[in-house]
Design a protein around this motif. Structure first.
Motif, PDB file in Angstrom:
ATOM      1  N   ILE A  77      57.684  58.939  12.855  1.00 48.07           N
ATOM      2  CA  ILE A  77      56.355  58.548  13.345  1.00 48.07           C
ATOM      3  C   ILE A  77      56.480  57.533  14.473  1.00 48.07           C
ATOM      4  CG2 ILE A  77      54.235  57.340  12.707  1.00 48.07           C
ATOM      5  CD1 ILE A  77      54.544  58.551   9.894  1.00 48.07           C
ATOM      6  N   HIS A  78      57.403  56.607  14.279  1.00 48.72           N
ATOM      7  CA  HIS A  78      57.580  55.533  15.256  1.00 48.72           C
ATOM      8  C   HIS A  78      57.969  56.097  16.622  1.00 48.72           C
ATOM      9  CE1 HIS A  78      59.342  51.165  15.708  1.00 48.72           C
ATOM     10  NE2 HIS A  78      58.438  51.437  16.618  1.00 48.72           N
ATOM     11  N   HIS A  79      58.928  57.018  16.616  1.00 44.78           N
ATOM     12  CA  HIS A  79      59.384  57.603  17.883  1.00 44.78           C
ATOM     13  C   HIS A  79      58.418  58.659  18.404  1.00 44.78           C
ATOM     14  CE1 HIS A  79      61.523  60.675  20.262  1.00 44.78           C
ATOM     15  NE2 HIS A  79      62.082  59.629  20.842  1.00 44.78           N
ATOM     16  N   ASN A 132      60.919  48.844  25.749  1.00 46.78           N
ATOM     17  CA  ASN A 132      61.373  48.175  24.526  1.00 46.78           C
ATOM     18  C   ASN A 132      61.893  49.176  23.499  1.00 46.78           C
ATOM     19  OD1 ASN A 132      60.491  45.821  25.714  1.00 46.78           O
ATOM     20  ND2 ASN A 132      58.608  45.694  24.504  1.00 46.78           N
ATOM     21  N   HIS A 133      61.143  50.250  23.287  1.00 37.51           N
ATOM     22  CA  HIS A 133      61.552  51.219  22.269  1.00 37.51           C
ATOM     23  C   HIS A 133      62.784  52.005  22.700  1.00 37.51           C
ATOM     24  CE1 HIS A 133      57.552  50.238  20.698  1.00 37.51           C
ATOM     25  NE2 HIS A 133      58.054  50.594  19.530  1.00 37.51           N
ATOM     26  N   ALA A 134      62.898  52.292  23.986  1.00 37.91           N
ATOM     27  CA  ALA A 134      64.092  53.013  24.459  1.00 37.91           C
ATOM     28  C   ALA A 134      65.361  52.237  24.131  1.00 37.91           C
ATOM     29  CB  ALA A 134      63.994  53.259  25.963  1.00 37.91           C
ATOM     30  N   GLY A 183      54.617  42.122  17.577  1.00 43.19           N
ATOM     31  CA  GLY A 183      55.477  41.614  18.637  1.00 43.19           C
ATOM     32  C   GLY A 183      56.927  41.943  18.351  1.00 43.19           C
ATOM     33  N   TRP A 184      57.796  41.240  19.043  1.00 40.39           N
ATOM     34  CA  TRP A 184      59.230  41.470  18.927  1.00 40.39           C
ATOM     35  C   TRP A 184      59.964  40.135  18.892  1.00 40.39           C
ATOM     36  CZ3 TRP A 184      61.928  46.364  19.977  1.00 40.39           C
ATOM     37  CH2 TRP A 184      61.063  47.447  20.179  1.00 40.39           C
ATOM     38  N   ALA A 185      61.106  40.119  18.234  1.00 38.02           N
ATOM     39  CA  ALA A 185      62.064  39.028  18.389  1.00 38.02           C
ATOM     40  C   ALA A 185      63.172  39.537  19.302  1.00 38.02           C
ATOM     41  CB  ALA A 185      62.641  38.628  17.043  1.00 38.02           C
ATOM     42  N   ASN A 202      53.086  41.406  21.197  1.00 42.76           N
ATOM     43  CA  ASN A 202      52.714  42.772  21.622  1.00 42.76           C
ATOM     44  C   ASN A 202      53.923  43.533  22.147  1.00 42.76           C
ATOM     45  OD1 ASN A 202      50.003  42.169  20.921  1.00 42.76           O
ATOM     46  ND2 ASN A 202      49.843  40.979  22.804  1.00 42.76           N
ATOM     47  N   GLN A 203      53.815  44.116  23.348  1.00 39.30           N
ATOM     48  CA  GLN A 203      54.959  44.837  23.907  1.00 39.30           C
ATOM     49  C   GLN A 203      55.514  44.111  25.136  1.00 39.30           C
ATOM     50  OE1 GLN A 203      56.557  47.074  22.497  1.00 39.30           O
ATOM     51  NE2 GLN A 203      55.149  47.904  20.971  1.00 39.30           N
ATOM     52  N   ASP A 204      55.318  42.803  25.203  1.00 39.54           N
ATOM     53  CA  ASP A 204      55.845  42.043  26.340  1.00 39.54           C
ATOM     54  C   ASP A 204      57.363  42.197  26.406  1.00 39.54           C
ATOM     55  OD1 ASP A 204      53.295  41.228  26.831  1.00 39.54           O
ATOM     56  OD2 ASP A 204      53.700  39.072  26.655  1.00 39.54           O
ATOM     57  N   ILE A 217      64.106  43.184  17.975  1.00 37.48           N
ATOM     58  CA  ILE A 217      63.668  43.550  16.632  1.00 37.48           C
ATOM     59  C   ILE A 217      62.160  43.770  16.688  1.00 37.48           C
ATOM     60  CG2 ILE A 217      63.522  42.859  14.208  1.00 37.48           C
ATOM     61  CD1 ILE A 217      66.371  43.256  15.109  1.00 37.48           C
ATOM     62  N   ASP A 218      61.759  45.005  16.492  1.00 36.34           N
ATOM     63  CA  ASP A 218      60.347  45.391  16.525  1.00 36.34           C
ATOM     64  C   ASP A 218      59.694  44.972  15.219  1.00 36.34           C
ATOM     65  OD1 ASP A 218      57.896  46.707  16.606  1.00 36.34           O
ATOM     66  OD2 ASP A 218      58.732  48.620  17.304  1.00 36.34           O
ATOM     67  N   VAL A 219      58.726  44.062  15.289  1.00 36.52           N
ATOM     68  CA  VAL A 219      58.050  43.638  14.057  1.00 36.52           C
ATOM     69  C   VAL A 219      56.577  44.060  14.029  1.00 36.52           C
ATOM     70  CG1 VAL A 219      59.653  41.791  13.488  1.00 36.52           C
ATOM     71  CG2 VAL A 219      57.680  41.275  14.926  1.00 36.52           C
ATOM     72  N   GLU A 221      53.806  46.345  12.561  1.00 33.47           N
ATOM     73  CA  GLU A 221      53.775  46.945  11.222  1.00 33.47           C
ATOM     74  C   GLU A 221      54.147  48.428  11.244  1.00 33.47           C
ATOM     75  OE1 GLU A 221      50.064  46.017   9.348  1.00 33.47           O
ATOM     76  OE2 GLU A 221      50.748  44.012   8.754  1.00 33.47           O
ATOM     77  N   HIS A 222      53.917  49.107  12.371  1.00 33.63           N
ATOM     78  CA  HIS A 222      54.271  50.533  12.417  1.00 33.63           C
ATOM     79  C   HIS A 222      55.784  50.735  12.271  1.00 33.63           C
ATOM     80  CE1 HIS A 222      54.484  50.201  17.130  1.00 33.63           C
ATOM     81  NE2 HIS A 222      55.707  50.190  16.661  1.00 33.63           N
ATOM     82  N   ALA A 223      56.558  49.665  12.467  1.00 32.98           N
ATOM     83  CA  ALA A 223      58.011  49.773  12.393  1.00 32.98           C
ATOM     84  C   ALA A 223      58.541  49.699  10.962  1.00 32.98           C
ATOM     85  CB  ALA A 223      58.656  48.666  13.235  1.00 32.98           C
TER      86      ALA A 223
HETATM   87 FE   LIG Z   1      57.392  49.950  17.705  1.00 31.62          FE
END
Ligand SMILES: [Fe+2]
Length: 253
Positions: A77-79, A132-134, A183-185, A202-204, A217-219, A221-223
């Motif tokens: 789902i994430h990808h 970010n996801h790539a 967001g992300w770490a 967010n996706q900054d 690290i994608d945090v 909730e969808h992750a």
């Molecule tokens: Fe994500």
């Protein structure tokens, strides 16, 4: 193009755009910093070099390859839906912005303040989400491919800037668990060639400020929510144990 070439070209192209707004000075510094990657072309770089229309790369492994840290349903789902949506939405936003079609994704992110105001948010959110996801997919070690520990230049920098891998992971966990909302770490390389941990909303992308993303690290909730529900700390622990340090190392050279 390798990562050094990408950054050098990007800094030059973006710096040459005659519009208002300060280009983060870190970009030029980062591009010329010693120790930059040379000759290592990994998938995230290929995505950063994409131009409109942007495309979704396939997962670099099967959807169940990172179980049990990430379950197959969440991975799929994430990808297939979330990452795909960032690509679709970015293309939709830029469809009428033909002047921006010459720029790569990396250039669009690093030069964000220079683009027309109506598309800045779309580039920030959806362009950031794509980049970010790539990187994120490639940072997860499938099966036995897990690299046990950082090596080479990255290992030296971690020792210099955090003293130990354990201390780095602790800082990453603090940033990931403490990130309010989505967001992300990030582990980044700064303009002064230091490693630092950032919590970004967010996706900054770290590229917005001219910093190189090394580990993310994608945090959102969808992750993790299907498997971990509200136990974000458990998800972060599981991910930090599955980082492909070879890929992370390729980001710093
Ligand atoms: Fe994500």
């Amino acid at each position: 193009m390798d990562r050094r070439g990408f950054l050098q070209q990007s800094a030059g192209v973006v710096a040459g755009v005659a519009v208002s707004g300060a280009l983060p000075s870190a970009i030029a510094s980062a591009a010329n910093a010693p120790g930059m990657a040379s000759g290592v072309l990994v998938a995230p770089d290929a995505v950063l070099n994409q131009r409109y229309p942007f495309t979704l790369p396939p997962l670099p492994y099967a959807a169940n390859a990172v179980e049990p840290a990430v379950d197959a349903q969440t991975m799929g789902i994430h990808h297939d839906r979330h990452h795909a949506a960032y690509v679709t939405n970015l293309n939709t936003a830029l469809a009428s912005q033909s002047a921006l079609h010459q720029y790569t994704l990396g250039e669009l992110l690093m030069g964000l303040r220079r683009w027309p105001a109506p598309v800045q948010t779309a580039i920030r959110n959806n362009g950031g989400g794509h980049a970010n996801h790539a990187l994120f997919w490639n940072l997860l070690a499938p099966g036995a491919a897990s690299a046990a520990a950082p090596t080479g230049r990255l290992a030296e920098m971690i020792t210099r800037d955090f003293e130990s891998v354990a201390a780095l992971k602790a800082a990453m966990k603090t940033a990931a668990v403490g990130q309010f909302g989505s967001g992300w770490a990030w582990l980044v390389k700064t303009a002064t060639n230091r490693l630092a941990v950032r919590g970004l909303p967010n996706q900054d992308s770290p590229l917005l400020e001219g910093e190189l993303p090394i580990v993310g690290i994608d945090v959102w909730e969808h992750a993790y929510y299907l498997k971990y529900q509200n136990r974000r700390a458990d998800y972060v622990d599981a991910l930090l144990a599955r980082i492909n340090w070879d890929v992370a190392g390729a980001q710093v050279g």
